[in-house]
Design an enzyme around this catalytic site. Sequence first.
Site, short mmCIF file in Angstrom:
data_model
loop_
_atom_site.label_atom_id
_atom_site.label_comp_id
_atom_site.label_asym_id
_atom_site.label_seq_id
_atom_site.Cartn_x
_atom_site.Cartn_y
_atom_site.Cartn_z
N LYS A 36 -12.94 33.54 -47.34
CA LYS A 36 -14.00 32.92 -48.05
C LYS A 36 -14.55 33.27 -49.18
O LYS A 36 -14.92 32.80 -50.00
CB LYS A 36 -15.17 32.59 -46.85
CG LYS A 36 -14.59 31.74 -45.69
CD LYS A 36 -14.22 30.36 -46.25
CE LYS A 36 -14.18 29.38 -45.08
NZ LYS A 36 -13.68 28.06 -45.63
N TYR A 95 -11.47 36.53 -41.92
CA TYR A 95 -12.29 35.01 -42.60
C TYR A 95 -13.10 35.56 -43.47
O TYR A 95 -13.20 34.80 -44.61
CB TYR A 95 -12.87 34.57 -41.13
CG TYR A 95 -13.70 33.31 -41.47
CD1 TYR A 95 -13.10 32.13 -42.09
CD2 TYR A 95 -15.18 33.24 -41.39
CE1 TYR A 95 -13.97 31.09 -42.25
CE2 TYR A 95 -15.84 32.13 -41.78
CZ TYR A 95 -15.36 31.25 -42.10
OH TYR A 95 -16.18 29.99 -42.29
#
Length: 249
Positions: free
Chosen positions: A158, A154
Amino acid sequence: MTPSLNGTQRVALVTGAAGGLGREFAIALAARGHRVAGLDLADMSGTAERIPGDRFLPVRADVTDPDEVGAAVEEAAARFGALHIVVNNAGIYPPIPFEKTTLEDWRRIMRVNLDGPFLVSRAALPHLRSAGWGRIVNIVSAVVFLGPPDLVAYTTSKAGLVGFTRALASAVGSDGITVNAIAPGLTRTATAARTTGADGGFDRVRALQVVPATEEPRDLLSTLLYVVDEGSGFLTGQTINVDGGSAKH
Ligand SMILES: NC(=O)c1ccc[n+]([C@@H]2O[C@H](COP(=O)([O-])OP(=O)(O)OC[C@H]3O[C@@H](n4cnc5c(N)ncnc54)[C@H](O)[C@@H]3O)[C@@H](O)[C@H]2O)c1
Protein backbone atom coordinates in the site's frame (compact mmCIF):
# COMPACT_ATOMS: atom_id res chain seq x y z
CA MET A 1 -32.06 8.44 -13.70
CA THR A 2 -30.89 10.18 -10.52
CA PRO A 3 -28.67 13.11 -11.52
CA SER A 4 -25.32 13.70 -9.84
CA LEU A 5 -25.17 16.84 -7.70
CA ASN A 6 -23.89 19.00 -10.53
CA GLY A 7 -25.72 17.10 -13.26
CA THR A 8 -22.68 15.47 -14.88
CA GLN A 9 -22.91 11.72 -15.24
CA ARG A 10 -19.67 9.84 -15.67
CA VAL A 11 -18.65 6.24 -16.28
CA ALA A 12 -16.79 4.53 -13.45
CA LEU A 13 -14.91 1.26 -13.10
CA VAL A 14 -14.66 -0.15 -9.57
CA THR A 15 -12.40 -3.14 -8.96
CA GLY A 16 -13.27 -5.57 -6.20
CA ALA A 17 -16.95 -4.63 -6.51
CA ALA A 18 -18.36 -8.01 -5.45
CA GLY A 19 -18.47 -7.13 -1.76
CA GLY A 20 -16.96 -5.12 1.07
CA LEU A 21 -15.91 -1.55 0.32
CA GLY A 22 -15.99 -2.00 -3.47
CA ARG A 23 -19.69 -2.89 -3.43
CA GLU A 24 -20.52 0.19 -1.35
CA PHE A 25 -18.35 2.39 -3.62
CA ALA A 26 -20.16 1.07 -6.72
CA ILE A 27 -23.58 1.65 -5.14
CA ALA A 28 -22.64 5.18 -4.01
CA LEU A 29 -21.35 6.16 -7.46
CA ALA A 30 -24.46 4.74 -9.14
CA ALA A 31 -26.67 6.61 -6.67
CA ARG A 32 -25.00 9.83 -7.90
CA GLY A 33 -26.16 8.98 -11.41
CA HIS A 34 -22.86 7.58 -12.67
CA ARG A 35 -22.82 4.38 -14.69
CA VAL A 36 -20.62 1.77 -13.06
CA ALA A 37 -18.73 -1.28 -14.27
CA GLY A 38 -17.72 -3.64 -11.49
CA LEU A 39 -14.62 -5.77 -12.01
CA ASP A 40 -14.07 -8.77 -9.76
CA LEU A 41 -13.15 -12.44 -9.73
CA ALA A 42 -16.15 -13.17 -7.54
CA ASP A 43 -19.87 -13.13 -8.30
CA MET A 44 -21.24 -9.57 -8.32
CA SER A 45 -24.96 -10.39 -8.19
CA GLY A 46 -25.22 -9.01 -4.64
CA THR A 47 -23.98 -5.66 -5.94
CA ALA A 48 -26.06 -5.79 -9.13
CA GLU A 49 -29.29 -6.29 -7.20
CA ARG A 50 -28.72 -3.00 -5.34
CA ILE A 51 -28.16 -0.93 -8.51
CA PRO A 52 -30.71 -0.33 -11.27
CA GLY A 53 -29.80 -2.65 -14.18
CA ASP A 54 -29.05 -0.01 -16.80
CA ARG A 55 -26.46 1.59 -14.54
CA PHE A 56 -24.30 -1.44 -13.56
CA LEU A 57 -22.22 -3.84 -15.62
CA PRO A 58 -20.47 -6.71 -13.84
CA VAL A 59 -17.29 -7.84 -15.63
CA ARG A 60 -15.41 -10.87 -14.39
CA ALA A 61 -11.63 -10.44 -14.42
CA ASP A 62 -8.51 -11.00 -12.36
CA VAL A 63 -6.73 -7.67 -11.80
CA THR A 64 -3.37 -9.44 -12.02
CA ASP A 65 -4.00 -10.73 -15.55
CA PRO A 66 -3.20 -8.16 -18.27
CA ASP A 67 -5.39 -9.82 -20.91
CA GLU A 68 -8.41 -10.12 -18.63
CA VAL A 69 -7.98 -6.54 -17.42
CA GLY A 70 -7.67 -5.23 -20.98
CA ALA A 71 -10.78 -7.08 -22.10
CA ALA A 72 -12.76 -5.94 -19.03
CA VAL A 73 -11.84 -2.28 -19.52
CA GLU A 74 -12.77 -2.42 -23.21
CA GLU A 75 -16.07 -4.15 -22.42
CA ALA A 76 -16.96 -1.45 -19.87
CA ALA A 77 -16.01 1.42 -22.20
CA ALA A 78 -17.90 -0.15 -25.11
CA ARG A 79 -21.04 -0.74 -23.04
CA PHE A 80 -21.20 2.78 -21.61
CA GLY A 81 -19.47 4.64 -24.47
CA ALA A 82 -16.66 6.11 -22.33
CA LEU A 83 -14.65 5.69 -19.14
CA HIS A 84 -13.83 8.50 -16.70
CA ILE A 85 -13.41 7.21 -13.14
CA VAL A 86 -11.29 4.28 -11.95
CA VAL A 87 -11.44 3.07 -8.36
CA ASN A 88 -8.58 0.65 -7.71
CA ASN A 89 -10.11 -1.06 -4.70
CA ALA A 90 -9.46 -4.81 -5.17
CA GLY A 91 -6.88 -5.86 -2.63
CA ILE A 92 -5.86 -8.57 -0.21
CA TYR A 93 -4.58 -8.17 3.33
CA PRO A 94 -3.74 -11.55 4.87
CA PRO A 95 -2.16 -11.04 8.31
CA ILE A 96 1.09 -13.02 8.28
CA PRO A 97 3.95 -12.76 10.82
CA PHE A 98 6.96 -11.38 8.97
CA GLU A 99 9.23 -14.42 9.55
CA LYS A 100 6.50 -16.70 8.23
CA THR A 101 5.98 -14.69 5.05
CA THR A 102 7.05 -16.80 2.08
CA LEU A 103 8.30 -15.26 -1.13
CA GLU A 104 5.09 -16.50 -2.76
CA ASP A 105 2.96 -14.76 -0.05
CA TRP A 106 4.95 -11.57 -0.66
CA ARG A 107 4.59 -11.76 -4.44
CA ARG A 108 0.87 -12.58 -4.30
CA ILE A 109 0.20 -9.50 -2.14
CA MET A 110 2.28 -7.30 -4.48
CA ARG A 111 0.57 -8.79 -7.56
CA VAL A 112 -2.96 -8.04 -6.40
CA ASN A 113 -2.30 -4.76 -4.57
CA LEU A 114 0.28 -3.20 -6.92
CA ASP A 115 0.26 -4.98 -10.29
CA GLY A 116 -3.55 -4.76 -10.22
CA PRO A 117 -3.81 -0.93 -10.00
CA PHE A 118 -0.94 -0.63 -12.53
CA LEU A 119 -2.66 -2.89 -15.08
CA VAL A 120 -6.13 -1.41 -14.59
CA SER A 121 -4.92 2.21 -14.70
CA ARG A 122 -2.75 1.57 -17.76
CA ALA A 123 -5.61 -0.08 -19.63
CA ALA A 124 -8.09 2.66 -18.64
CA LEU A 125 -5.85 5.66 -19.32
CA PRO A 126 -6.43 5.98 -23.10
CA HIS A 127 -10.17 6.31 -22.40
CA LEU A 128 -9.66 8.95 -19.69
CA ARG A 129 -7.25 10.83 -21.95
CA SER A 130 -9.63 10.80 -24.88
CA ALA A 131 -12.38 12.13 -22.59
CA GLY A 132 -10.00 14.90 -21.44
CA TRP A 133 -11.22 14.31 -17.88
CA GLY A 134 -10.53 11.57 -15.39
CA ARG A 135 -10.32 10.51 -11.78
CA ILE A 136 -8.17 7.60 -10.59
CA VAL A 137 -8.69 6.69 -6.94
CA ASN A 138 -6.44 4.15 -5.25
CA ILE A 139 -7.64 2.54 -2.04
CA VAL A 140 -4.61 2.27 0.24
CA SER A 141 -4.75 1.94 4.02
CA ALA A 142 -3.95 3.80 7.23
CA VAL A 143 -1.33 1.07 7.78
CA VAL A 144 1.01 3.17 5.59
CA PHE A 145 1.12 5.62 8.51
CA LEU A 146 0.86 3.11 11.38
CA GLY A 147 3.02 0.17 10.21
CA PRO A 148 1.35 -2.65 12.17
CA PRO A 149 3.63 -5.64 12.90
CA ASP A 150 1.67 -8.44 11.24
CA LEU A 151 1.05 -6.65 7.93
CA VAL A 152 4.57 -5.98 6.65
CA ALA A 153 3.98 -7.17 3.08
CA TYR A 154 0.56 -5.51 2.93
CA THR A 155 1.89 -2.22 4.32
CA THR A 156 4.73 -2.31 1.78
CA SER A 157 2.27 -2.87 -1.07
CA LYS A 158 0.00 0.00 0.00
CA ALA A 159 2.97 2.34 0.55
CA GLY A 160 3.97 1.45 -3.01
CA LEU A 161 0.49 2.42 -4.12
CA VAL A 162 0.94 5.81 -2.42
CA GLY A 163 4.08 6.33 -4.52
CA PHE A 164 2.21 5.19 -7.62
CA THR A 165 -0.50 7.74 -6.82
CA ARG A 166 1.97 10.62 -6.54
CA ALA A 167 3.99 9.79 -9.65
CA LEU A 168 1.01 8.93 -11.85
CA ALA A 169 -0.64 12.22 -10.80
CA SER A 170 2.41 14.01 -12.26
CA ALA A 171 2.32 11.91 -15.42
CA VAL A 172 -1.33 12.58 -16.30
CA GLY A 173 -2.13 15.96 -14.74
CA SER A 174 -1.90 17.83 -18.04
CA ASP A 175 -4.67 15.59 -19.45
CA GLY A 176 -7.26 16.73 -16.92
CA ILE A 177 -6.86 13.53 -14.90
CA THR A 178 -6.38 13.50 -11.13
CA VAL A 179 -4.91 10.60 -9.16
CA ASN A 180 -5.50 10.34 -5.42
CA ALA A 181 -5.46 7.72 -2.69
CA ILE A 182 -7.91 7.14 0.14
CA ALA A 183 -6.56 5.43 3.26
CA PRO A 184 -9.27 3.73 5.34
CA GLY A 185 -8.66 2.54 8.87
CA LEU A 186 -9.80 -0.93 9.86
CA THR A 187 -13.32 -0.98 8.45
CA ARG A 188 -16.06 -3.51 9.14
CA THR A 189 -16.27 -5.71 6.03
CA ALA A 190 -16.70 -9.49 5.99
CA THR A 191 -13.02 -9.96 5.08
CA ALA A 192 -11.82 -7.56 7.78
CA ALA A 193 -14.01 -9.30 10.35
CA ARG A 194 -12.67 -12.72 9.31
CA THR A 195 -8.99 -11.72 9.30
CA THR A 196 -7.64 -8.50 10.80
CA GLY A 197 -10.69 -7.78 12.92
CA ALA A 198 -10.79 -11.24 14.50
CA ASP A 199 -9.85 -11.74 18.16
CA GLY A 200 -10.76 -8.25 19.29
CA GLY A 201 -9.01 -6.47 16.41
CA PHE A 202 -11.86 -3.98 15.99
CA ASP A 203 -11.67 -3.11 19.71
CA ARG A 204 -7.89 -2.65 19.58
CA VAL A 205 -8.08 -0.36 16.56
CA ARG A 206 -11.01 1.61 18.01
CA ALA A 207 -8.89 2.29 21.09
CA LEU A 208 -6.27 3.98 18.84
CA GLN A 209 -8.84 6.25 17.21
CA VAL A 210 -10.09 9.59 18.46
CA VAL A 211 -13.52 8.74 17.00
CA PRO A 212 -14.97 6.21 19.46
CA ALA A 213 -16.66 3.88 16.97
CA THR A 214 -15.81 1.08 14.58
CA GLU A 215 -15.35 2.38 11.04
CA GLU A 216 -18.07 1.25 8.63
CA PRO A 217 -17.94 1.29 4.79
CA ARG A 218 -20.42 4.21 4.79
CA ASP A 219 -17.80 6.33 6.59
CA LEU A 220 -15.70 6.35 3.39
CA LEU A 221 -18.34 7.25 0.83
CA SER A 222 -18.35 11.04 1.18
CA THR A 223 -14.57 11.07 0.68
CA LEU A 224 -14.82 9.01 -2.50
CA LEU A 225 -17.58 11.25 -3.88
CA TYR A 226 -15.55 14.35 -3.01
CA VAL A 227 -12.42 13.05 -4.75
CA VAL A 228 -14.28 12.19 -7.98
CA ASP A 229 -16.40 15.37 -7.94
CA GLU A 230 -16.32 17.74 -10.91
CA GLY A 231 -15.08 20.48 -8.56
CA SER A 232 -12.08 18.49 -7.26
CA GLY A 233 -9.79 19.05 -10.23
CA PHE A 234 -7.17 20.79 -8.08
CA LEU A 235 -6.91 17.82 -5.71
CA THR A 236 -4.28 15.43 -7.05
CA GLY A 237 -1.36 13.31 -5.88
CA GLN A 238 -2.79 13.21 -2.35
CA THR A 239 -3.44 10.48 0.19
CA ILE A 240 -6.51 11.23 2.28
CA ASN A 241 -6.51 9.39 5.57
CA VAL A 242 -10.00 8.46 6.81
CA ASP A 243 -9.32 6.37 9.90
CA GLY A 244 -11.04 8.08 12.81
CA GLY A 245 -7.83 9.83 13.81
CA SER A 246 -5.55 6.86 14.59
CA ALA A 247 -2.83 8.42 12.44
CA LYS A 248 -2.56 12.18 12.21
CA HIS A 249 -0.30 13.52 9.49
N1 LIG B 1 -11.70 -3.38 5.34
C1 LIG B 1 -10.68 -2.76 5.86
O1 LIG B 1 -10.48 -2.73 7.08
C2 LIG B 1 -9.69 -2.02 4.98
C3 LIG B 1 -8.87 -1.05 5.56
C4 LIG B 1 -7.96 -0.37 4.76
C5 LIG B 1 -7.88 -0.66 3.41
N2 LIG B 1 -8.68 -1.62 2.88
C6 LIG B 1 -8.54 -1.90 1.46
O2 LIG B 1 -9.80 -1.74 0.86
C7 LIG B 1 -9.94 -2.65 -0.22
C8 LIG B 1 -11.21 -3.47 -0.03
O3 LIG B 1 -11.14 -4.16 1.21
P1 LIG B 1 -12.40 -5.02 1.74
O4 LIG B 1 -12.29 -5.11 3.19
O5 LIG B 1 -13.64 -4.50 1.12
O6 LIG B 1 -12.01 -6.43 1.11
P2 LIG B 1 -12.97 -7.56 0.48
O7 LIG B 1 -12.20 -8.83 0.56
O8 LIG B 1 -14.33 -7.48 1.06
O9 LIG B 1 -13.11 -7.09 -1.02
C9 LIG B 1 -12.05 -7.20 -1.94
C10 LIG B 1 -12.63 -7.59 -3.27
O10 LIG B 1 -11.55 -7.69 -4.19
C11 LIG B 1 -11.74 -8.85 -4.96
N3 LIG B 1 -10.44 -9.34 -5.44
C12 LIG B 1 -9.43 -9.85 -4.71
N4 LIG B 1 -8.43 -10.23 -5.52
C13 LIG B 1 -8.82 -9.94 -6.78
C14 LIG B 1 -8.23 -10.12 -8.06
N5 LIG B 1 -7.01 -10.69 -8.20
N6 LIG B 1 -8.92 -9.71 -9.14
C15 LIG B 1 -10.15 -9.16 -9.03
N7 LIG B 1 -10.77 -8.98 -7.85
C16 LIG B 1 -10.10 -9.37 -6.74
C17 LIG B 1 -12.39 -9.86 -4.03
O11 LIG B 1 -13.06 -10.89 -4.76
C18 LIG B 1 -13.33 -8.96 -3.24
O12 LIG B 1 -14.60 -8.87 -3.83
C19 LIG B 1 -8.66 -3.47 -0.26
O13 LIG B 1 -7.76 -2.90 -1.18
C20 LIG B 1 -8.12 -3.31 1.15
O14 LIG B 1 -6.72 -3.48 1.21
C21 LIG B 1 -9.58 -2.30 3.62
